[in-house]
Structures are given as C-alpha cells and as structure tokens.
Design a protein around this motif. Structure first.
Motif, PDB file in Angstrom:
ATOM      1  N   GLN A  85      -5.640   1.505  -3.027  1.00 49.65           N
ATOM      2  CA  GLN A  85      -6.625   1.487  -1.949  1.00 49.65           C
ATOM      3  C   GLN A  85      -6.336   0.281  -1.057  1.00 49.65           C
ATOM      4  O   GLN A  85      -5.746  -0.687  -1.494  1.00 49.65           O
ATOM      5  N   TYR A  86      -6.775   0.363   0.181  1.00 49.53           N
ATOM      6  CA  TYR A  86      -6.387  -0.676   1.146  1.00 49.53           C
ATOM      7  C   TYR A  86      -7.553  -0.999   2.080  1.00 49.53           C
ATOM      8  O   TYR A  86      -8.033  -0.133   2.792  1.00 49.53           O
ATOM      9  N   ILE A  87      -7.967  -2.242   2.063  1.00 49.26           N
ATOM     10  CA  ILE A  87      -9.102  -2.687   2.875  1.00 49.26           C
ATOM     11  C   ILE A  87      -8.686  -3.918   3.679  1.00 49.26           C
ATOM     12  O   ILE A  87      -7.879  -4.727   3.215  1.00 49.26           O
TER      13      ILE A  87
ATOM     14  N   TYR B 171       0.832  -1.205   0.000  1.00 42.92           N
ATOM     15  CA  TYR B 171       0.000   0.000   0.000  1.00 42.92           C
ATOM     16  C   TYR B 171       0.867   1.255   0.000  1.00 42.92           C
ATOM     17  O   TYR B 171       0.588   2.228  -0.701  1.00 42.92           O
TER      18      TYR B 171
END
Lengths: 271, 271, 271, 271
Positions: free
Chosen positions: D235-237, D228
């Motif tokens: 984007q980072y989830i 990330y």
C-alpha cells in the motif's frame, strides 16, 4: 425496523458494533450497501452508524427539490434518535459536504471530522459537471448515465487494470440506474448547487482529517488543499495513484487511514 | 479554392506565411477556425498549414465508420498536394494521435514532432469516457453535449475564473453542436477506438516535444510521461495550472513553447 | 577589453550577436563561461549580454561583505555602458534574485523578465542551507565543497544516469574550487541573506516568464508558484524530471522555453 | 539492564506495552530517545520494541567499518533474545533500508512491513550526498554538521513556520554533535554505501505499507514509488507538505497511518 421518520419521510439507518461512534455519510451515488466490505473491520472497535440520505438507498424519495441543508437535518435526526454524542463524523464527496455543514451547525455534537474526496463549494466547474450528469440522467438510459458518470470517478490506471471488475460493475449498475433512481439523482445533484462553506472553514475548531486522491478528477487535490488551509486543526493525507472513488480503488489505504485517525487518542506534540 | 480531393472527399486546408513548414492537426472538437488567434504569430516565421480532418470543419462528412489511419492518409494527401518535405508536425489530443501514427508511417517526411495533450493509446478508461460523449451526442441536444464534454476539458481554476468567457463560449457552441456536427463527432470518437502505438514509440527517431497540462483530466500527465519514456529523442515540458484545452487556457505558454521548439536549430549538448 | 569600471572594480562582460537584447544573470556558482554551449543558438537572433557579478568569474573580487543590491547596480552599470534599452532580463537562481530587484528598481529599462529556478526571498530554510555551504567553503577543501553543494542541485535521476559526466565535472570543479573562489562564494552567499521581495512582486508590471524544475531541491516549485501568483502578467512553465541546475540537465527544454518567450511578439488573447 | 550482547557489543533496547509486536528501526541520526512522544500512543495497544543500532544512542560504538547487513543481525539478535515472532517491522530512512534487508533474509519472522521515507538503494546521488555529510562530520564542528544535514531534511514550509523550534533544536543538537557522535555517523553513513535491493523487492511477499513525504529531498517520492511498484502486496500513502523527517513534521499523520495499518486485521477485497 431501522427507520426513523423525518418530516413524514422514512430515513433508513443501520448500527453495527460497539465502541466510540462513527457516523458514515455516503457519496451521492452510494447507499448503506456500499459499505458492506468495510463493516466487519470498521465495527470491530467502533459503533458504526450507516444511513441513507433522502433520495438514497432505502430512504424515501422526495417529491420536489431541496438543498443539502435538509440532509444535515436528516443526519441530526438519526443522531438524536440514537441519542449519540461526541460522535466522529465521516463523509465522502457529497457526504463530506453534508459533514462540513453539519460541523458548522452542530459542532458540539462532534468529536472528530473525517473528509475524503470533499470540496468546500460547488464552484461553476463542478456545477456544470453536475449538470452534465443531470442531462445524462434525463435520458433515462442506464448506459448513458454509466458512461458519463462512472469512468471519470476512477483513475485511468485502476479502470484499465481492473476492466473485468469494471464491466461486472457496469452490469450491476445498469440494474440500479432505473428511472426512479435517476430522478432521485437529479434532485440530489441539484441539492448541492449553491453549496459554499469555503469562507467559514476557519470556524471549524474540531480535529479534522482530510484525505485526497492523486487522480481525483471530480474533487481534485486543490479542493482538499483549500479545506486543509481553512480548518486550523487539520491533518492532510494523500492516496497515490487513486481516483475519486477512493474506497473502491484503495480499500486498504482507505480503512487504514480512517481507523488510524479514529484510534489515536490524543494529539502528539513534538517538544 | 483551398480544397483537395481525397477518396472523392473534399479536404479543407489553409496555408499562411512563409518559412519552415508546420502542419497543424486539430483536436477532435476543433477546426482550422480554432487557430485564428495564433496565426499571426505562428505564420510570422513559418509556413503554417491548417487542415480539417474528415468530419471536421469545412472538410466533407463521412457516410460510415472509419479508423484514425484514414486521417493519417488525409494528412499525407495534403502534404503531397503542397509538395512539402521535412515538415514539422504538430498535433493536439486527437491530432496528436494522428501525428504519432503519421510519424510511424512516414517518418522520412518529418523534421520535428510536437505533441500537446496526447495519449499513445485509447485505453479502456478513455474509450468509455468517449462512449459517454457518444451517448451525449446521440441525444442531439446541444446543452447535454456541452455539459458532458466541455467542463471536464478545462481546469477547474480556469473555468471558475473565466466563467463569463465560458458562458459566452457556451452560447457559441450551442450553435455549433447541431445534429450534423454531433453525428460527425460520433464517427470521429469511434475512429480513435482501438488506437494503440504505445509499444512502437521507440521506433520514432526524430526529435519530439511532448507537452502536458497539470490538470488534464482527459489525457492525464501519466499518458505523456509514457510517450516521453517511449520516444528516445524527446523533450518534455509541463504547463502548470492548466487543463486539457491548453491552447485556450494558456495561449501564451502554448505559443512560446511551440515557437521556441520550432525555432531552435540544433540540439545543445553540454560537454 | 570587455571590462567596465564600477566603484573602482572591474566588471567583465561579453556581447554576442545582434538583435533584441537579452542580458543574462548567472547563478551563484556560474560565470559567463557557463553559457558557452548556449551562445551560438542564443546569439543567432539576439544581442546577448553576459556579465560576471562581483566576486564571480573574471570580475574583481570584493574585499568585504555587501548586499545583492550592489549586484543590481553592477547590472545597471553594464546596461548604461552599452547604452541598452528595453532589454529582456534573464536570471537563474541568484541571478533571478538580482533580476527581480532590478525589475523593481529600473522597470522602465525592461521589456520582458525571465526567471528560472528563482525564489522571491531568502527564507530561514534557504539561509541555513546557505550557511552549510559557507561552512563547507570555510574548510577550503574542494571535495567537501563539491559534495555539500553539487549533488543536491541535480535531480537524482539525472545524476545517476550521467554519473560519468558528473565525475568529469567533479574533476573540473576541484580545480575551480580554490581558496580564492571559496572566499568569494562566502561573500556571494551572504549577499543574499535578508533578500525579500515577496510582498513587492505585484509591482512588477512587465511580462514575466517563470520556470520551475520538478525536482528543484534548492528553490522548490512552491517558490516559483509564489512568484507566479505575485506578478500579475506572468506565465509559468515547469520542466519535468529536472533539478535546480535546469540549464545543464535539460539544455534543450531550457533554450526552447527561453527563445520561445523572447521570440513571440505579442500576447495572444482568446476572444 | 536492557542490553543484549551481539559480537561482544552491547545493543540497547527497550520494550513498552503489551500486544502485537512492533519493532522500530531508527533513522540514521536518531536513537530510541527520538520516539519518546510517540510511546504512550504506540504502546497503548502494542508491544513496542525500540533498539539502537550499533554506533547509535546507547548501543556500543564500533571500531571499524561495516556494512548495513551487520545491523540486520543486530535486529535479529534482539528479536531472538525477546523470543518474538510474527512481528511488525517498522523502519524510517536508514531503518527502512535495514528493514528491507531483514525482510529479504528473515521474512518468516515478519507479519507486516512498514517503510517511511525509505529508498531501495544507495544510488550515486545519495552516496555523494552522504559523502558531503561525512565531510561535514570530519570537520568535527557541530555547526557545520547541523547546517549541512538538518535544514535539507525538513520541508522549507515547516522549517520557516517553526523557526523558533528549529533554533531550540539546533542548540540541543549542538550538544549531541560531539566528536564521538560524528565519528559514529561517518561509519553509519558508510555502512549504507553499496546498499541495493531494488531488483529483489518482488521477493517480499508480506503485506507492506510505504509512506512518502511530498517534500522529501533525501529520499524523494520517486524512490518510494519504486518500492511500491516492486513489492507485490503493498500500500502507498503520501503525506502532503512534509519533508524527510516525517515523524517530526507531521507527528499526527505519522502515528495515524502507522497505527491504522497495524490495527486493521485483514485485507479488504471489493467484490
């Protein structure tokens, strides 16, 4: 004109696009205007219903105190007026609280429930944070209200990296935080005092998505964990490096998670 | 009388016990009184030096604004007066900031450095949180100041579980939060604006202990992570389910970690 | 010679120093030798009792399978022989499991209980991890046993940063992982199958310290959280950026936390 | 027949549905069969391309060792054969590693990149974990291979709650883990040794989604955090309470996040 009457009060709403319905319930300091950047993408495949709660945006102000269940009826009135059914109900923060109460009262109207940055109860801590916000509003000073309420709803890393954007936003909000607005805020905050559905979560039997932000200092991760454990058929996703105002800090993670959940037609079972 | 003069100002200090020296630097809203419950245990094996910063507790108030480096000199003056050497320096929050600056300026005086709930810089986010506290102080209203500053420094779980204790504390603090106190608070908060030692942390070459609280919403875990990465010879411990005011929420974890670190004589190397 | 007899078997023990007693219970792959680097500091203020469990170190091997409660009696036999009382009992991992069972059976003998990287039950997941270790031991191949069991008990960051140390350790362990050792390991692992004190934790009414490592992939943080919630009078600390073998990865955090907890005389109450 | 030839080897692929293209790259122990439950939903709006890497599923076995970049060319060959362009490339674990290398070499072919449970490099720790898996495969014993590799890729809570499902899966996998399969596994694991794109991540200038699982003990959260931070437009989830095999543990969170990301047309900017 996009108003309905509820108890002699005007309730503002907007409808965008066609398709499966999603009704959007705002956070406490938001209004239908807050969703502007999201509408093109959200309404591309869905009928999106925005509305302002009483004491919010273009809806009428109230004259006296009330409880959040009044806002539940406001939502119901809009849904009835638009003759909607099997709607997907989205709420963030205050809007999530209203969504949870709506789901308990009118679950037959719902398809999916989507809760971002929501708590299942106004505990003593959150109530006293809210009272600090009320005290700040009572000064009728925009700067005081901004400094007491805004920085804490962002993650430190976002706020620091985007300090220019924050300072532009500060100027815009100084114009918003006028006396009328602040008096409405006091009523809105008070309407959430006493809210508690924690023990009833297990009665919500529709598919529910719960989303937390890692650095949410108003409704911390543990609050969403409670909701996840309480609602039997729920999914749980976390946005990393993000504060309470997830839609502003991480608009793309926000919309992806929301649209993906709306878009998937049926639950996958691994056999 | 336990005062020294620094620049015509009286600085209050106390000495308890005998042994290796530990100098305690208070958080911003604290004073030497805050350590009462810890003194018997702390002074059982150590000479404990408490002091009130300028604008704190029994030390003199200031008449105009100043920067934190003035407090660094206050600490130095107390150490000189007591003819201390190779001291262990403890700071929490504001006190940790002063401790870091002291370590950079007078490292030869130090043995070990202990930092609880400390940040290496007053970033924009923290500065604006601080300005909200200043705005709250400017109302000269104890309730406003309490609600804006106190709940957020506790973890929700502690605050909710100990609401009776919190409400007793609220009453005590209402008496403390008088006009004079609040005006001092404004100067203290402003003295930390502009503070930034982040890029100099690697110059601190003494043994350092860093302690975070999981639910610290004022100096979040990421801040202590920066300090841990910056100071070469540092240890890093986290107290679970605890807010910014770690000494009040988890007094036993607090004292164990502190005493353990003081007590161990030399570093262990696994070969 | 520092042996006692228990059921015809020799149990090896060592005593170091004078003072309040701490009895040390090893992790599964450890022995009294593992504590060498810690003894000078640990025994400076305490009487430290090391012992090897059956099938460990210099204690006798067993000829058939047994359960962990046999090891509880081994500990009891050493304590009786040395006529110890009001001891502090420390256990890490397997040793923590034995310590918990000891505390439930002989709580009158204990002063404080200290649990690092411990679980309250051998759940299905941990049992099957253990069976993989058994399968690896059954190959009688040191390399296989090393690769299957050792990397996972360290945090990736430690292992990568200290790869030279790990490779030296690999060579040492290849000499340790001989057939006899591996056969003992199989019995030790099997002795923990069926272990479950989760529902009895609330009966432990002595002061207890629980320590987790952030990157413990064998007894993850959630396990210690269960213990913390189960034992009424417990403290809970987390070591950041650390794997299951906390004593090797973070020897200084390890000894500070342990000594600090031993050293503090009475619980602090904030009033 | 759904095969292409690459270097005299048959590569199996499948195409499902119509729409924007998504190419799916399997984890190391998976094959096109692993996606069965996901295909109806995934192919409802997209053209889904599944393929088996060399040494996987229905694709040919190899005779000697090779590096992962060979698999990159396998993917390229399938894409060329199908005359695809501006594809979305998804990879999980081993497949994510190939996807990252593909993105660095053929970024003009890509639209979006989606990485679940992926690392940017086979560091020493992961390499040695892999060697343990190789050692387990070398025993040619299905039980050994299962116990050494499977429990650790699930979160303890999932494994324990779904122990019946796990035990059914164990039986199925015992049939899969035959000698041929295990020999292929050894080559696949070795093909990832030496993999390292960490310093090149900043050259990936396409929109990228990164997804971590909270309890991923093979490619822990810190690995995805690196990716990330490395890829500018990412984007980072995070999926809470989930292990490395995110698609099996949380199939609904998995598909929502994946479809949502594919489905959103353009990036939202908050102004």
């Amino acid at each position: 004109m996009p108003f309905i009457k509820y108890n002699e009060k005007n309730i503002y709403y907007e409808v965008h696009g066609e398709g499966e319905v999603i009704v959007i319930l705002n956070g406490i300091m938001m209004s239908h205007m807050s969703w502007k950047a999201f509408i093109p993408e959200l309404s591309r495949n869905n009928k999106v219903v925005l509305l302002d709660f009483l004491d919010q945006g273009k809806s009428d102000k109230m004259d006296s105190l009330y409880k959040q269940d009044l806002q539940v009826e406001v939502v119901k009135a809009v849904i009835d007026k638009l003759e909607l059914n099997k709607i997907n109900l989205f709420g963030i923060s205050y809007g999530g609280e209203v969504a949870l109460q709506f789901a308990l009262k009118y679950k037959n109207l719902l398809n999916k429930l989507i809760l971002f940055n929501t708590t299942s109860n106004t505990n003593s801590w959150l109530q006293d944070i809210g009272r600090g916000w009320i005290n700040a509003a009572e000064t009728k000073d925009a700067e005081t209200f901004y400094n007491v309420t805004i920085p804490i709803i962002y993650s430190p890393s976002f706020y620091n990296k985007n300090i220019d954007w924050m300072n532009k936003r500060r100027k815009i909000l100084y114009k918003v935080f006028k006396e009328d607005f602040l008096i409405s805020m006091i009523r809105l905050i008070k309407s959430a005092e006493g809210y508690d559905v924690k023990e009833k979560l297990n009665k919500i039997d529709i598919s529910t998505l719960i989303v937390s932000s890692e650095y949410d200092f108003i409704t911390p991760v543990a609050e969403q964990e409670d909701i996840y454990k309480g609602i039997p058929n729920s999914q749980y996703i976390l946005i990393r490096e993000c504060g309470h105002a997830s839609m502003y800090e991480k608009p793309n993670e926000f919309i992806n998670i929301l649209k993906g959940y709306l878009f998937v037609e049926k639950e996958i079972k691994i056999v």
